[in-house]
Design a protein around this motif. Sequence first.
Motif, PDB file in Angstrom:
ATOM      1  N   SER A  54       0.845  -1.193   0.000  1.00  0.00           N
ATOM      2  CA  SER A  54       0.000   0.000   0.000  1.00  0.00           C
ATOM      3  C   SER A  54       0.882   1.245   0.000  1.00  0.00           C
ATOM      4  O   SER A  54       1.993   1.257   0.542  1.00  0.00           O
ATOM      5  CB  SER A  54      -0.918   0.002   1.222  1.00  0.00           C
ATOM      6  N   ARG A  55       0.356   2.314  -0.593  1.00  0.00           N
ATOM      7  CA  ARG A  55       1.112   3.555  -0.649  1.00  0.00           C
ATOM      8  C   ARG A  55       1.311   4.120   0.746  1.00  0.00           C
ATOM      9  O   ARG A  55       0.358   4.294   1.514  1.00  0.00           O
ATOM     10  CB  ARG A  55       0.391   4.587  -1.514  1.00  0.00           C
ATOM     11  N   GLY A  56       2.589   4.376   1.118  1.00  0.00           N
ATOM     12  CA  GLY A  56       2.914   4.972   2.401  1.00  0.00           C
ATOM     13  C   GLY A  56       3.047   3.979   3.528  1.00  0.00           C
ATOM     14  O   GLY A  56       3.359   4.367   4.655  1.00  0.00           O
ATOM     15  N   ALA A  57       2.809   2.680   3.240  1.00  0.00           N
ATOM     16  CA  ALA A  57       2.907   1.682   4.309  1.00  0.00           C
ATOM     17  C   ALA A  57       4.365   1.417   4.634  1.00  0.00           C
ATOM     18  O   ALA A  57       5.185   1.180   3.736  1.00  0.00           O
ATOM     19  CB  ALA A  57       2.219   0.386   3.870  1.00  0.00           C
ATOM     20  N   ARG A  58       4.719   1.459   5.942  1.00  0.00           N
ATOM     21  CA  ARG A  58       6.086   1.218   6.383  1.00  0.00           C
ATOM     22  C   ARG A  58       6.030   0.438   7.688  1.00  0.00           C
ATOM     23  O   ARG A  58       5.250   0.751   8.591  1.00  0.00           O
ATOM     24  CB  ARG A  58       6.838   2.543   6.612  1.00  0.00           C
ATOM     25  N   LEU A  59       6.863  -0.595   7.781  1.00  0.00           N
ATOM     26  CA  LEU A  59       6.941  -1.364   9.021  1.00  0.00           C
ATOM     27  C   LEU A  59       7.983  -0.791   9.964  1.00  0.00           C
ATOM     28  O   LEU A  59       7.861  -0.889  11.186  1.00  0.00           O
ATOM     29  CB  LEU A  59       7.272  -2.831   8.714  1.00  0.00           C
ATOM     30  N   ASP A  60       9.048  -0.205   9.403  1.00  0.00           N
ATOM     31  CA  ASP A  60      10.111   0.371  10.232  1.00  0.00           C
ATOM     32  C   ASP A  60      10.057   1.875  10.049  1.00  0.00           C
ATOM     33  O   ASP A  60      10.546   2.410   9.043  1.00  0.00           O
ATOM     34  CB  ASP A  60      11.464  -0.194   9.806  1.00  0.00           C
ATOM     35  N   THR A  61       9.453   2.593  10.995  1.00  0.00           N
ATOM     36  CA  THR A  61       9.333   4.052  10.871  1.00  0.00           C
ATOM     37  C   THR A  61      10.527   4.790  11.426  1.00  0.00           C
ATOM     38  O   THR A  61      10.578   6.010  11.403  1.00  0.00           O
ATOM     39  CB  THR A  61       8.066   4.521  11.614  1.00  0.00           C
ATOM     40  N   GLY A  62      11.500   4.019  11.902  1.00  0.00           N
ATOM     41  CA  GLY A  62      12.680   4.665  12.463  1.00  0.00           C
ATOM     42  C   GLY A  62      13.685   5.066  11.408  1.00  0.00           C
ATOM     43  O   GLY A  62      14.676   5.736  11.713  1.00  0.00           O
ATOM     44  N   LYS A  63      13.477   4.640  10.172  1.00  0.00           N
ATOM     45  CA  LYS A  63      14.413   4.988   9.093  1.00  0.00           C
ATOM     46  C   LYS A  63      13.698   5.876   8.090  1.00  0.00           C
ATOM     47  O   LYS A  63      12.483   5.772   7.894  1.00  0.00           O
ATOM     48  CB  LYS A  63      14.923   3.721   8.432  1.00  0.00           C
ATOM     49  N   PRO A  64      14.450   6.772   7.432  1.00  0.00           N
ATOM     50  CA  PRO A  64      13.812   7.717   6.511  1.00  0.00           C
ATOM     51  C   PRO A  64      13.225   6.991   5.298  1.00  0.00           C
ATOM     52  O   PRO A  64      13.723   5.954   4.871  1.00  0.00           O
ATOM     53  CB  PRO A  64      14.971   8.653   6.115  1.00  0.00           C
ATOM     54  N   GLY A  65      12.193   7.583   4.764  1.00  0.00           N
ATOM     55  CA  GLY A  65      11.575   7.018   3.562  1.00  0.00           C
ATOM     56  C   GLY A  65      10.148   7.482   3.441  1.00  0.00           C
ATOM     57  O   GLY A  65       9.568   8.061   4.370  1.00  0.00           O
ATOM     58  N   THR A  66       9.582   7.219   2.257  1.00  0.00           N
ATOM     59  CA  THR A  66       8.206   7.645   1.976  1.00  0.00           C
ATOM     60  C   THR A  66       7.224   6.501   1.992  1.00  0.00           C
ATOM     61  O   THR A  66       6.017   6.719   1.951  1.00  0.00           O
ATOM     62  CB  THR A  66       8.136   8.326   0.592  1.00  0.00           C
ATOM     63  N   GLY A  67       7.731   5.255   2.022  1.00  0.00           N
ATOM     64  CA  GLY A  67       6.832   4.110   1.982  1.00  0.00           C
ATOM     65  C   GLY A  67       6.249   3.852   0.612  1.00  0.00           C
ATOM     66  O   GLY A  67       5.223   3.196   0.488  1.00  0.00           O
ATOM     67  N   LEU A  68       6.887   4.377  -0.428  1.00  0.00           N
ATOM     68  CA  LEU A  68       6.381   4.197  -1.796  1.00  0.00           C
ATOM     69  C   LEU A  68       7.147   3.149  -2.583  1.00  0.00           C
ATOM     70  O   LEU A  68       6.727   2.780  -3.676  1.00  0.00           O
ATOM     71  CB  LEU A  68       6.461   5.533  -2.565  1.00  0.00           C
ATOM     72  N   GLY A  69       8.275   2.661  -2.068  1.00  0.00           N
ATOM     73  CA  GLY A  69       9.151   1.809  -2.867  1.00  0.00           C
ATOM     74  C   GLY A  69       8.472   0.588  -3.441  1.00  0.00           C
ATOM     75  O   GLY A  69       8.400   0.401  -4.655  1.00  0.00           O
ATOM     76  N   LEU A  70       7.935  -0.289  -2.579  1.00  0.00           N
ATOM     77  CA  LEU A  70       7.316  -1.517  -3.050  1.00  0.00           C
ATOM     78  C   LEU A  70       6.032  -1.242  -3.835  1.00  0.00           C
ATOM     79  O   LEU A  70       5.706  -1.987  -4.765  1.00  0.00           O
ATOM     80  CB  LEU A  70       7.041  -2.452  -1.877  1.00  0.00           C
ATOM     81  N   ALA A  71       5.297  -0.224  -3.463  1.00  0.00           N
ATOM     82  CA  ALA A  71       4.080   0.115  -4.207  1.00  0.00           C
ATOM     83  C   ALA A  71       4.416   0.501  -5.640  1.00  0.00           C
ATOM     84  O   ALA A  71       3.758   0.070  -6.599  1.00  0.00           O
ATOM     85  CB  ALA A  71       3.338   1.251  -3.499  1.00  0.00           C
TER      86      ALA A  71
END
Length: 469
Positions: free
Chosen positions: A418-435
């Motif tokens: 899903s767009r913006g879904a992240r399991l590890d919020t301690g590292k930078p990112g947008t959560g768009l990679g796998l989507a």
Amino acid sequence: MESAGDGYASDAGDPLASVMGAPARQGSLARRMLAIAAVWIGVLLLGGGIALDRTLVNLVERNFDEQLEYVLTALIASAEIQAGGEVYLYSQLGDQRFLEPNSGVYWQISGEGQETFPSRSLWDRSLQVQGEHFDSEPHFYYSDQFESEPLRLVERTVILPGSDTRWTFAVASATGEMDAQLTNIRSIVIWSFAILGLGLFLATVFQIRYGLSPLRRVRAAIQRLRTTGSNRITDQLPDEVEPLVAELNALLEHSERQAEEARTHAGNLAHALKTPLTVLTNAATASSPNLGDAVIRETRTMQRHVDHHLARARAVGRRAVGHARTPIVPCAHAVQRAVERLYSNVRFDIAGSNNVEVSVERQDLDEILGNLIENAAKYGGGSVFVTLDAEPDDPQCVIWVEDDGAGIPADERERIFSRGARLDTGKPGTGLGLAIVRDVAEIYGGSVELDESEDLGGLLVRLSLPRAN
């Protein structure tokens, strides 16, 4: 004549077309076919006419010569030697014209040292024969020795019984009658071939008009598409045109699909941006003390949505260009070098086939592998394995990206796309990679699956992409 190509005129000399780089128009297809047909008809009729003319001329001349030879044979058969050594005819030739002065047919018998014996038709003239040589066979030739009366002569040298003299027998006939026959024959041939050529040309015009009529029907069908809103050409057309119509319908379907995808993306983006904009509007209207945090939070949300839809739009646009062929190995190594600069402590290992190519544009393959390898380096424990063409027997090219990190629980693997879904919020990112990876892969007919790595214990991403033909 109306045709699919009528009205096209060459614009090679148009300065504006030269400046703008517009291709020169190719002209009318019907006129081109007519020109080719006219040239071939002219060449064939000219060649056939010349061949027929020579055949008929030779036939008339052969018939004329046969008549002369027949008279010559009769003349020789009727000749005898008198007691004084002179030649005479014991029977006259049957053609009455030999007795009429200047009738146009003549004979003459001459011998060395002997008085010439001519036909009465020669009157006070004599034939100038070529009797210096010995002609055991009939010898034919033309002569203009009589003014305004061309002659065709045949002569033969004979030694008659009871004489040692070489007698030259000659028969001549004016060629006026033969020339008149040849003129009449040539006139008939010319007019016949002219009518035949005109008929063939008109038949070619009809054939081209009838043969190109399906193209006019295609043009009319395309006009109906534009004016009536139809989305397919359903007319029954000849087998030769049917593939063109099938490709055109496929193009229309592809365009509709792209337009529908564009509308869907625009609607999704508008819907995704609506909520953050509403939150910002409400916070600004209420003069919320947390307005700055809300702006940052919602702006990041909108940025994720924009990036996601832009990535999809780029992939769809590049896919429409044509069938790409991209080798995987150079792309994987280029991504590895880029990620190594960010994660210098991670060990990378790329293995597999060196010759495999996929039907994906290079930019999209870079983005797919870049997201997967960077995620493996970011969330792994320091080791990343990439296996190219990991399943050679699979119809598609399968790529494994494995890491030695914590992995993803089975019940979370679908949500992570899903767009913006992240399991590890301690590292930078947008959560768009796998989507983005899954969306771009599916645009090209591929897929992305998540599993557990048997060798490293972390996450295994199974990427399937279509092989290049």
